[in-house]
Design a protein around this motif. Structure first.
Motif, PDB file in Angstrom:
ATOM      1  N   MET A 149       0.844  -1.183   0.000  1.00 43.18           N
ATOM      2  CA  MET A 149       0.000   0.000   0.000  1.00 43.18           C
ATOM      3  C   MET A 149       0.890   1.249   0.000  1.00 43.18           C
ATOM      4  SD  MET A 149      -3.144   0.981   2.586  1.00 43.18           S
ATOM      5  CE  MET A 149      -2.113   1.136   4.058  1.00 43.18           C
ATOM      6  N   LYS A 150       0.958   1.913  -1.146  1.00 44.12           N
ATOM      7  CA  LYS A 150       1.748   3.131  -1.237  1.00 44.12           C
ATOM      8  C   LYS A 150       0.967   4.288  -0.633  1.00 44.12           C
ATOM      9  CE  LYS A 150       4.581   1.862  -5.204  1.00 44.12           C
ATOM     10  NZ  LYS A 150       5.091   2.279  -6.520  1.00 44.12           N
ATOM     11  N   SER A 151       1.603   4.968   0.313  1.00 43.74           N
ATOM     12  CA  SER A 151       0.880   5.960   1.102  1.00 43.74           C
ATOM     13  C   SER A 151       1.597   7.302   1.116  1.00 43.74           C
ATOM     14  CB  SER A 151       0.713   5.453   2.539  1.00 43.74           C
ATOM     15  OG  SER A 151       0.086   4.192   2.565  1.00 43.74           O
ATOM     16  N   HIS A 167      -2.724   6.178  -0.889  1.00 47.47           N
ATOM     17  CA  HIS A 167      -3.545   6.050   0.312  1.00 47.47           C
ATOM     18  C   HIS A 167      -3.076   7.167   1.237  1.00 47.47           C
ATOM     19  CE1 HIS A 167      -5.835   4.100   3.534  1.00 47.47           C
ATOM     20  NE2 HIS A 167      -4.802   4.363   4.325  1.00 47.47           N
ATOM     21  N   TYR A 217       0.028  -1.821   9.489  1.00 44.79           N
ATOM     22  CA  TYR A 217       0.186  -2.044   8.046  1.00 44.79           C
ATOM     23  C   TYR A 217       1.664  -2.315   7.731  1.00 44.79           C
ATOM     24  CZ  TYR A 217      -4.402   0.252   7.857  1.00 44.79           C
ATOM     25  OH  TYR A 217      -5.718   0.604   8.048  1.00 44.79           O
ATOM     26  N   ALA A 261       2.840  -1.680   4.170  1.00 44.03           N
ATOM     27  CA  ALA A 261       2.640  -0.343   3.596  1.00 44.03           C
ATOM     28  C   ALA A 261       3.966   0.410   3.546  1.00 44.03           C
ATOM     29  CB  ALA A 261       1.625   0.440   4.421  1.00 44.03           C
TER      30      ALA A 261
END
Length: 244
Positions: A2-4, A29, A79, A82
């Motif tokens: 999950m790239k945040s 995200h 996460y 992430a």
């Protein structure tokens, strides 16, 4: 994975618009940081999700190292797969007044949020970015930090400090494909400027108007993208032409 992206002070104004742009245009995200106004933060999240983006709210005071480490540490634990690729240090406060009447609290609190906040948040992520060999750090400063503004000695000092940190950190981490830049807005139409005499102040601006939050967010979004990979250590003014 999950790239945040994390945006401090993301619940309103410039921060809110940045959250929307990063989520919708770059597909991140978005972690929407807030300190006290949960309703505004949730409204920002709703706007992101209605537009098809992904995000969540995260509460901490950027100036409080223990809060920062606890909140972000818990998020990383939740996460583990992430990765936060983008950090936007946008949180800041203003307590304006002439320096000769400025209280110690008015001085220290403004510096604490902008300058200590930059350290607390960026320091949490910097080693992770170095290991990943990628990162975008964008600091929202101000025309006051570039040229100084009478009645804002504390705010000018805080933002000028972040500008110096931006230029120095950029040199330290560039070899690992991490860029560090600052965006310096002038008069932007936000809650912070709503009590100002916009019509009168516009006469001082060559473009003859206040800027919009979306215009600042567009610049931040560009600096957060892969298109800006050869830009680092820069302070980009977005102020309609005001420099002195």
């Amino acid at each position: 994975m999950m790239k945040s992206a994390l945006v401090t002070g993301g619940s309103r104004g410039i921060g809110r618009s940045i959250c929307q742009k990063l989520a919708i245009e770059l597909g991140y995200h978005v972690l929407i940081n807030y300190q006290g106004n949960e309703a505004a933060a949730r409204e920002t999240l709703d706007m992101v999700e209605i537009s098809g983006g992904s995000g969540e709210i995260i509460k901490f005071d950027v100036g409080n190292a223990e809060e920062v480490n606890a909140a972000l540490g818990a998020w990383v634990e939740k996460y583990p797969e992430a990765v936060v690729e983008v950090v936007v240090n946008n949180a800041g406060i203003a307590k304006d007044g002439l320096f000769m009447w400025m209280t110690p609290e008015d001085w220290s609190s403004v510096l604490h949020i902008s300058l200590q906040g930059f350290y607390n948040v960026t320091n949490f992520f910097i080693q992770k970015m170095l290991r990943k060999r990628y990162g975008r750090i964008i600091n929202v400063v101000s025309v006051s930090g570039v040229k100084g503004t009478a009645g804002q000695v504390n705010y000018s000092a805080a933002k000028a400090g972040v500008i110096g940190a931006t230029k120095a950190l950029a040199q330290e981490v560039a070899k690992r494909n991490i860029t560090v830049n600052a965006v310096a807005p002038g008069f932007i139409r936000t809650d912070m400027t709503q009590d100002m005499d916009e019509k009168e102040l516009a006469k001082l601006i060559p473009l003859n108007r206040f800027g919009e939050v979306e215009e600042v967010a567009d610049l931040v979004c560009f600096l957060a993208s892969s298109k800006s990979g050869y830009i680092t250590g820069e302070v980009i003014n977005i102020n309609g032409g005001i420099y002195s």
